[in-house]
Design a protein around this motif. Structure first.
Motif, short mmCIF file in Angstrom:
data_model
loop_
_atom_site.label_atom_id
_atom_site.label_comp_id
_atom_site.label_asym_id
_atom_site.label_seq_id
_atom_site.Cartn_x
_atom_site.Cartn_y
_atom_site.Cartn_z
N ILE A 217 10.04 2.58 -13.14
CA ILE A 217 8.46 1.94 -12.30
C ILE A 217 8.88 0.62 -12.42
O ILE A 217 9.35 -0.61 -11.40
N GLU B 201 10.01 -2.35 -9.00
CA GLU B 201 8.96 -3.56 -9.15
C GLU B 201 9.76 -4.70 -9.17
O GLU B 201 9.84 -6.21 -8.69
N LYS C 251 3.01 -0.80 -6.87
CA LYS C 251 3.00 0.49 -7.07
C LYS C 251 2.50 1.47 -5.93
O LYS C 251 3.20 2.47 -5.97
N ILE D 171 5.95 3.00 -4.61
CA ILE D 171 6.72 3.92 -5.45
C ILE D 171 6.05 5.32 -5.99
O ILE D 171 4.50 5.37 -6.56
N ILE E 180 5.44 9.32 -7.80
CA ILE E 180 6.87 9.63 -8.98
C ILE E 180 6.75 11.25 -8.84
O ILE E 180 5.73 11.85 -8.37
N ALA F 130 0.03 4.86 -10.29
CA ALA F 130 1.68 5.36 -9.31
C ALA F 130 1.07 6.54 -8.38
O ALA F 130 0.34 7.68 -9.45
#
Length: 281
Positions: free
Chosen positions: A171, A175, A181, A184, A186, A216
């Motif tokens: 992350i 960034e 976030k 993104i 995950i 996120a």
């Protein structure tokens, strides 16, 4: 559940996933994928499938030109992209506003996808190279970054710590090249371990709850995975029920983007999930 709003955003889309999961449909264009290799054998068939799955609520469609099953046979970037491009061209022509992802860990294919307008890159290696991060910086896509157990020395006692360190780093890296976030996603990487044991898979499923610390969007990507075989000796044609039940569990503890082969059944799961949430509240 969270008091903070959670959005998954990118070029041309903004999904509020604070309370309700969304469906992310898998379109494998490979002859050798573990579950549906060879199924999407014609462009017209894929276009019809997308039209149907949109009616069932699918929000994102992911193209894949290379299998990533355990011990997969790697192919050249040219062959991988050659499988994807004819389908991509037809899809974008018929569905100009569609949200598309590509499942690839190949630099050349990722760049071709980005140049072609694909909005989301799903990298099973978690953007673990400067070259990939430079592509993210240049094109600013949304991403799915997955914990790939094959890239780590996984041990049962330290797995959660290893995953926490990985997600903090990936992350921060993403960034640092310009993503927020909400761009993104995950993914704990259920089913991606060299050992490929049920213990690792269940630990990763449970870890979904702790992944909320990263603020996120969280992906559930367990569709038809082999944990069902280890639990129930179920072959790939008989894994739907355990898949749906575990997806419901992971949604309850924070998963919001459900990456699936079975869109209709997943829509029914989400409708049931919403009813269940109303009952709890």
């Amino acid at each position: 559940m969270t008091n903070n709003k959670i959005h998954f955003t990118g070029r041309g889309f903004d999904f509020d996933i604070t309370d309700d999961p969304i469906i992310y449909s898998i379109l494998n264009l490979t002859p050798d994928s573990f579950y549906d290799g060879g199924v999407n054998s014609s462009i017209d068939q894929v276009l019809d499938r997308i039209e149907t799955e949109q009616q069932y609520g699918a929000k994102v469609f992911e193209l894949g030109g290379k299998s990533s099953k355990p011990h997969f046979d790697d192919i050249s970037p040219a062959e991988e992209w050659g499988r994807v491009k004819p389908y991509l061209d037809a899809i974008q022509k018929k569905f100009p506003n569609i949200v598309l992802a590509i499942d690839s860990n190949t630099n050349e294919v990722i760049e071709e996808a980005l140049k072609s307008g694909i909005q989301i890159i799903n990298d099973i290696d978690g953007f673990n190279s400067a070259a990939k991060l430079n592509l993210v910086k240049k094109y600013h896509p949304s991403v799915v970054t997955m914990f790939n157990g094959r890239n780590f020395d996984e041990q049962p006692d330290t797995l959660e710590e290893t995953m926490t360190n990985f997600f903090n780093k990936t992350i921060a890296d993403l960034e640092s090249v310009g993503l927020d976030k909400e761009n993104i996603v995950i993914d704990p990487g259920v089913g991606f371990s060299d050992a490929n044991t049920l213990q690792f898979d269940l630990t990763k499923m449970r870890y979904t709850k702790k992944m909320q610390q990263f603020a996120a969007p969280i992906m559930i990507a367990i569709s038809q995975k082999s944990f069902a075989k280890r639990l129930f000796n179920a072959d790939s044609e008989h894994r739907l029920i355990p898949t749906l039940l575990f997806e419901a569990y992971m949604a309850q503890i924070g998963g919001r983007i459900i990456r699936v082969h079975n869109v209709k059944e997943t829509q029914e799961l989400i409708q049931t999930y919403k009813i269940f949430q109303d009952i709890l509240n």
